[in-house]
Design a protein around this motif. Structure first.
Motif, PDB file in Angstrom:
ATOM      1  N   SER A   1       0.831  -1.199   0.000  1.00 17.92           N
ATOM      2  CA  SER A   1       0.000   0.000   0.000  1.00 17.92           C
ATOM      3  C   SER A   1       0.869   1.254   0.000  1.00 17.92           C
ATOM      4  O   SER A   1       1.959   1.276   0.582  1.00 17.92           O
ATOM      5  N   HIS A   2       0.388   2.301  -0.665  1.00 20.31           N
ATOM      6  CA  HIS A   2       1.089   3.580  -0.641  1.00 20.31           C
ATOM      7  C   HIS A   2       0.278   4.619   0.131  1.00 20.31           C
ATOM      8  O   HIS A   2       0.433   5.829  -0.058  1.00 20.31           O
TER       9      HIS A   2
ATOM     10  N   ASN B   1       0.608   5.421   3.088  1.00 17.34           N
ATOM     11  CA  ASN B   1       1.460   6.178   4.002  1.00 17.34           C
ATOM     12  C   ASN B   1       2.331   7.201   3.296  1.00 17.34           C
ATOM     13  O   ASN B   1       3.054   7.953   3.942  1.00 17.34           O
TER      14      ASN B   1
ATOM     15  N   ARG C   1       3.006  -2.064   3.851  1.00 21.25           N
ATOM     16  CA  ARG C   1       3.387  -0.671   3.674  1.00 21.25           C
ATOM     17  C   ARG C   1       4.779  -0.562   3.051  1.00 21.25           C
ATOM     18  O   ARG C   1       5.594  -1.467   3.105  1.00 21.25           O
TER      19      ARG C   1
END
Length: 548
Positions: free
Chosen positions: A123-124, A126, A259
Motif C-alpha cells: 500500500s502507498h 502512508n 506498507r
C-alpha cells in the motif's frame, strides 16, 4: 572541523520517541519466550533447522538436553538415568551433526503475479505517488550499516510539506535497495519501522557480531554440524541473525505489514556473477515461494563475503509450476535491435529456467555484483519497454519528483604495499583482487545510473509536453496544466570523499570492513552521515522546492 561541532556530532539525537507499535509480536528478535535476554552463552548453543529439511531442535530444547546430560541425578527425578554415558552423548551429537541441513526454500505451486512480495502489492497510503524516494545502501560491514542508519535518522528529523500535508521525509521513502552491510539496516527498518531508532544500536551496530559469530564457529558442538556437507558457516550466521535481529520473521511478514518502503535485498549469483534480488519476481524464475523465506537468510546471503563466509544455497524448482518465461525475456531475445545490456539481462533470467543444469543456486555477497545497491533501480529503468511505461514502481503520469539517496561507505585503497619493495603477500593480493574491481565498478555504476535516469527524465518530459500541448492550445492554455510540470530528478550521494577535512576523511576511509566497531566510532559514522546529507547541494535544493 570545529571542535565543538565534532563533540556534538559524537552524540547524535535519539529518535526512539518515534516508535510505533507493531501489529504483531516483534519482540522475539530481542528476547526469548518469557522475556529473558539472550546472553553470549546462549549464542554458543546451536539451533537446528527442522522438518523435511533436516534435524530441527530449537535452542531451548537443545539446552534442556544438555542440562539433562550434565545435571546430577538427584535433581532429575527417579525415572531418569543417573548418568548419561559419554559415548551415547557423543553418538547423539554426531548423529545431529550428520543430519544438519540448511533450511530449504519452499517450492511454488502456481505463479500468481498479483500475490507475493512485490512492489505493487504494498500500500502507498502512508506516502504519495508524486514524490518517489529511493535509498541505496552500500556494502561495508558495520561501517556501512551505521552510515545508512545515520541517513535514516536524518530523514526522520526532516519535516517537509508536500501536497498540502506536513510529514517526515522518511515517510516518503518508497524503495530501499541494499547489499552486504547495508542490508542489515535496510531489512531492520523495513520490518520494524521506527523501532530501529530504539534498539538497532544495541542489537547490531554496537555489538561485536563478528566475535560472536567466531564463538559459534569455534564451539565444539558446532564443529560437528559444520562437518555436514549440507550445512555451512553462512547457515550458522543466518541462525544468529534470525535469533538476535529478525525474530524468525519472513517475507510474508513484510507483505502482511502492507506498507512501503519496498525492500530489495541483493546478493550475487556465484556462477553468473550477476545480481540476485530477494523479490517474488526473482523467485518466480525458480518456481519458489519467497513468502516463507526468512529475512535473516536473505541478509546473510547479501553479506556472504567469499572465504570468510560460505555461499548460501537455494533450490531451483524451475519447470515445476505454471510460471511461463517472462514476456520481456522472449521479446528481448527475439529483437535483434535490443540493447546489449538488456539482452544480457534476458539471458541471465533465462538461465534460471534451466533447473536440469542448475538445480541449485549459490549466492555470495551482493557487493561483488553491485557494491552500491544501485543496479536494481537501474535495471528497472533499462528493461522498460519505452519511456511511456517507465519503471514498474510508480505511475509515470503522476510522478513529479524522483529522489535517489546513495549511501556509499566505500573506503580508500591500501597504499601501504606501494611503500615497500617486497612483493605483496597472498592475503594482500586476495584483498586487492576483491576490492579494486568492486571500487571501479561502483564508480561506473553511479555514473551510468545518473546518465540513464537523466535520459529517462528527458524522455518523460518530452512525452508530457507532446501529449498536453495540443489540449492546452485547444482550450486556451488551461487544459493539461498539471501534466506540463517537469519531472525532476535529485541524485544525492553520501560519500566520505565529500568531507573537506583531510584528517576526518582519512579516519573514515581507513575504517575496517568488519562486524565490529567501537561504539564511539559508530556514533561518529551516524553523525557524519547526517552532516553529509545536509550538506549535499541537491538535498538542499530538494528541501527548498518541497517546502516552498
Amino acid at each position: 572541523m570545529d571542535r565543538n561541532q565534532g563533540s556534538r556530532e559524537s552524540r547524535p539525537t535519539k529518535l526512539c520517541h518515534y516508535q510505533s507499535a507493531p501489529s504483531f509480536d516483534f519482540a522475539r528478535g530481542i528476547t526469548e519466550k518469557g522475556g529473558r535476554n539472550l546472553t553470549k552463552q546462549d549464542e554458543a548453543i546451536p539451533q537446528f533447522a527442522v522438518s523435511n529439511r533436516g534435524v530441527n531442535l530449537d535452542d531451548a530444547r537443545m539446552r534442556s538436553g544438555l542440562n539433562e546430560a550434565t545435571t546430577p541425578a538427584a535433581n532429575r527425578g527417579p525415572h531418569v538415568m543417573k548418568r548419561l554415558p559419554v559415548q551415547f552423548l557423543l553418538a547423539w551429537t554426531l548423529s545431529l551433526g550428520g543430519c544438519a541441513h540448511y533450511p530449504v526454500n519452499a517450492p511454488l505451486a502456481s505463479a500468481a503475479p498479483e500475490t507475493g512480495y512485490r512492489f505493487n502489492n504494498l500500500s502507498h497510503a502512508n506516502n504519495s505517488d508524486s514524490l518517489f524516494v529511493v535509498l541505496a545502501f552500500s556494502g561495508g560491514g558495520t561501517r556501512a550499516a551505521a552510515l545508512s542508519y545515520g541517513v535514516l535518522e536524518e530523514l526522520a528529523k526532516t519535516e517537509i510539506v508536500w501536497e498540502g500535508e506536513r510529514r517526515r521525509l522518511l515517510d516518503e521513502v518508497d524503495l530501499i535497495s541494499s547489499v552486504s552491510g547495508g542490508s542489515f539496516t535496510a531489512a531492520y527498518y523495513a520490518l520494524y519501522g521506527d523501532r530501529i531508532f530504539c534498539d538497532f544500536e544495541s542489537s547490531f551496530l554496537k555489538r561485536n557480531v563478528q566475535g560472536r559469530l567466531l564463538a559459534l564457529y569455534s564451539s565444539p558442538i558446532n564443529w560437528v554440524r559444520l562437518a555436514s556437507p549440507k550445512f555451512s558457516r553462512i547457515d550458522m550466521a543466518a541462525e544468529y541473525y534470525d535469533r538476535h535481529l529478525f525474530g524468525r520473521h519472513t517475507f510474508h511478514d513484510l507483505l502482511a505489514l502492507g506498507r512501503r518502503p519496498f525492500l530489495m535485498i541483493n546478493a550475487t549469483d556465484m556462477s553468473l556473477g550477476s545480481r540476485f534480488e530477494f523479490t517474488q519476481d526473482q523467485f518466480d524464475l525458480l518456481c519458489s515461494d519467497l513468502s516463507s523465506f526468512p529475512l535473516s537468510r536473505a541478509v546473510a546471503a547479501s553479506s556472504a563475503f567469499p572465504i570468510l563466509l560460505s555461499p548460501l544455497t537455494l533450490r531451483n524448482y524451475a519447470g515445476s509450476c505454471d510460471s511461463p518465461e517472462p514476456g520481456w525475456v522472449q521479446s528481448t531475445l527475439m529483437d535483434a535491435s535490443a540493447p546489449t545490456r538488456r539482452r544480457n539481462q534476458a539471458l541471465e533470467a533465462r538461465a534460471y529456467l534451466d533447473s536440469t543444469n542448475r538445480p541449485f543456486i549459490h549466492l555470495l555477497d551482493g557487493g561483488l555484483a553491485d557494491d552500491l545497491g544501485l543496479r536494481g533501480p537501474l535495471e528497472g529503468i533499462v528493461t522498460r519497454e519505452n519511456a511511456g511505461r517507465g519503471m514498474p514502481w510508480f505511475q509515470v503520469d503522476q510522478i513529479r519528483k524522483v529522489v535517489l539517496v546513495v549511501v556509499n561507505a566505500s573506503v580508500a585503497p591500501d597504499e601501504g604495499v606501494d611503500r615497500r619493495e617486497k612483493s605483496p603477500g597472498l592475503r594482500e593480493v586476495a584483498e586487492a583482487a576483491g576490492r579494486v574491481p568492486i571500487s571501479r565498478y561502483s564508480f561506473e555504476t553511479v555514473e551510468l545510473f545518473k546518465e540513464t535516469v537523466e535520459k529517462w527524465q528527458r524522455e518523460i518530459n518530452q512525452r508530457r509536453q507532446s501529449t498536453t500541448a495540443p489540449a492546452s492550445a485547444a482550450s486556451g492554455g488551461s487544459a493539461g496544466k498539471s501534466l506540463l510540470e517537469q519531472l525532476q530528478f535529485y541524485p544525492i550521494e553520501v560519500n566520505f570523499d565529500a568531507l573537506s577535512d583531510e584528517t576526518e576523511r582519512k579516519f573514515f576511509k581507513k575504517l575496517p570492513t568488519s562486524f565490529k566497531l567501537p561504539p564511539e566510532t559508530v556514533d561518529r559514522l551516524r553523525a557524519v552521515a547526517a552532516r553529509l546529507l545536509r550538506q549535499s547541494e541537491n538535498y538542499q535544493k530538494l528541501l527548498r522546492e518541497l517546502n516552498r
